[in-house]
Write an enzyme that holds these catalytic residues in place. Structure first.
Site, mmCIF file in Angstrom:
data_model
loop_
_atom_site.group_PDB
_atom_site.id
_atom_site.type_symbol
_atom_site.label_atom_id
_atom_site.label_comp_id
_atom_site.label_asym_id
_atom_site.label_seq_id
_atom_site.Cartn_x
_atom_site.Cartn_y
_atom_site.Cartn_z
ATOM 1 N N SER A 133 -71.864 -3.934 79.854
ATOM 2 C CA SER A 133 -71.862 -4.721 78.670
ATOM 3 C C SER A 133 -71.533 -6.176 78.790
ATOM 4 O O SER A 133 -71.259 -6.616 79.887
ATOM 5 C CB SER A 133 -70.583 -4.175 77.780
ATOM 6 O OG SER A 133 -70.634 -2.902 77.631
HETATM 7 N N1 SAH Z 1 -68.189 -0.386 80.034
HETATM 8 C C1 SAH Z 1 -69.218 -0.196 80.647
HETATM 9 C C2 SAH Z 1 -70.431 -0.132 79.739
HETATM 10 C C3 SAH Z 1 -71.465 1.002 80.168
HETATM 11 S S1 SAH Z 1 -72.598 1.511 78.927
HETATM 12 C C4 SAH Z 1 -69.710 -0.962 81.582
HETATM 13 O O1 SAH Z 1 -69.087 -2.242 81.685
HETATM 14 O O2 SAH Z 1 -70.704 -1.038 82.474
HETATM 15 C C5 SAH Z 1 -72.022 2.953 78.085
HETATM 16 C C6 SAH Z 1 -71.691 4.038 78.869
HETATM 17 O O3 SAH Z 1 -71.276 5.038 78.177
HETATM 18 C C7 SAH Z 1 -72.902 4.612 79.690
HETATM 19 O O4 SAH Z 1 -72.644 4.625 81.374
HETATM 20 C C8 SAH Z 1 -73.303 5.935 79.094
HETATM 21 O O5 SAH Z 1 -74.068 6.944 80.207
HETATM 22 C C9 SAH Z 1 -72.018 6.288 78.795
HETATM 23 N N2 SAH Z 1 -71.953 7.417 77.672
HETATM 24 C C10 SAH Z 1 -72.449 7.590 76.614
HETATM 25 N N3 SAH Z 1 -72.326 8.781 75.802
HETATM 26 C C11 SAH Z 1 -71.227 9.071 76.456
HETATM 27 C C12 SAH Z 1 -70.371 10.254 76.294
HETATM 28 N N4 SAH Z 1 -70.457 11.196 75.060
HETATM 29 N N5 SAH Z 1 -69.323 10.665 77.195
HETATM 30 C C13 SAH Z 1 -69.272 9.770 78.354
HETATM 31 N N6 SAH Z 1 -69.889 8.746 78.502
HETATM 32 C C14 SAH Z 1 -70.742 8.447 77.779
#
Ligand code: SAH
Length: 222
Positions: free
Chosen positions: A70
């Site tokens: 993000s």
């Molecule tokens: N805060 C993270 C954002 C990653 S993007 C960072 O700074 O890197 C969002 C993440 O949510 C992705 O890795 C994706 O795989 C995960 N995600 C999406 N749906 C999900 C779910 N149902 N359960 C767990 N993780 C999920």
């Protein structure tokens, strides 16, 4: 003080982090603790080396598996919303570990972070990065975050980093009374808005905040 090998040089240096924080202030982030932690947490170690010179730009960057880290503003904003008017948080649930940057920021501001991710290799990498920073108060679970993490509930904070069409029921149930959830909710037509949901004795208060753009919240794990 950050160990020298994590501090970075040039585009990953302290000066670059200071510039990022200056931009966050211009964008309206005002919580001093959040700004301090973002100033002193290396973001470049969470992205591939080839992208490290771009780690402090105000943009989302690819982290593999079709996912992104993000943008700094969103990490700061969500953290600020979670902490607002509250001195300390004990149990914070994060859904979507991704590369672990948001987990690291949270870990430096709250007592315990419980982070759930559905893509195992991403979570493994996140674990290595947060260990490098010697953060010991993060626990990880490889699972569909739609189920929350019942074992450590209730949570006084829940932060969701992927966008569902509806707030998962389990997350509402695992939110403590007085607890706050920050979550990007999609209206079903691709328009997402950040919501802050506060659980009271009787109900859930929903504040609809700004438009955002997150990856979709997906079911199951891989
Ligand atoms: N805060 C993270 C954002 C990653 S993007 C960072 O700074 O890197 C969002 C993440 O949510 C992705 O890795 C994706 O795989 C995960 N995600 C999406 N749906 C999900 C779910 N149902 N359960 C767990 N993780 C999920």
């Amino acid at each position: 003080m950050m160990p020298r090998h994590l501090q970075g040089i040039g585009m990953t240096s302290q000066r670059t982090r200071d510039r990022m924080v200056k931009r966050l202030i211009e964008q309206g982030i005002s919580n001093k603790r959040v700004l301090d932690v973002m100033r002193t947490t290396p973001r470049h170690i969470f992205v591939d080396e080839a992208l490290s010179s771009r780690a402090y730009e105000d943009t989302a960057l690819p982290i593999g598996y079709n996912q992104t880290i993000s943008q700094p503003y969103i990490v700061a904003k969500m953290t600020e919303l979670l902490l607002e008017n509250r001195e300390s948080l004990h149990h914070v649930l994060e859904i979507g570990t991704g590369c672990g940057y948001q987990s690291a920021i949270l870990a430096r501001l709250v007592e315990n972070v419980f982070s759930v991710e559905r893509i195992l290799p991403l979570q493994k990498k996140a674990q290595v990065s947060t260990q490098l920073l010697k953060l010991k108060n993060i626990r990880y679970l490889h699972e569909d975050g739609g189920w929350g993490w019942a074992e450590f509930a209730p949570y006084d904070g829940i932060l969701v980093a992927a966008s569902p069409d509806e707030v998962p029921q389990a997350l509402l149930e695992q939110l403590a009374i007085g607890g706050v959830m920050v979550i990007p909710v999609d209206d079903g037509h691709g328009n997402q808005a950040l919501q802050r949901i506060t659980r009271t004795e009787e109900t859930f208060d929903v504040e609809e905040l700004e438009p955002v753009s997150f990856v979709p919240f997906l079911a199951g794990k891989e």
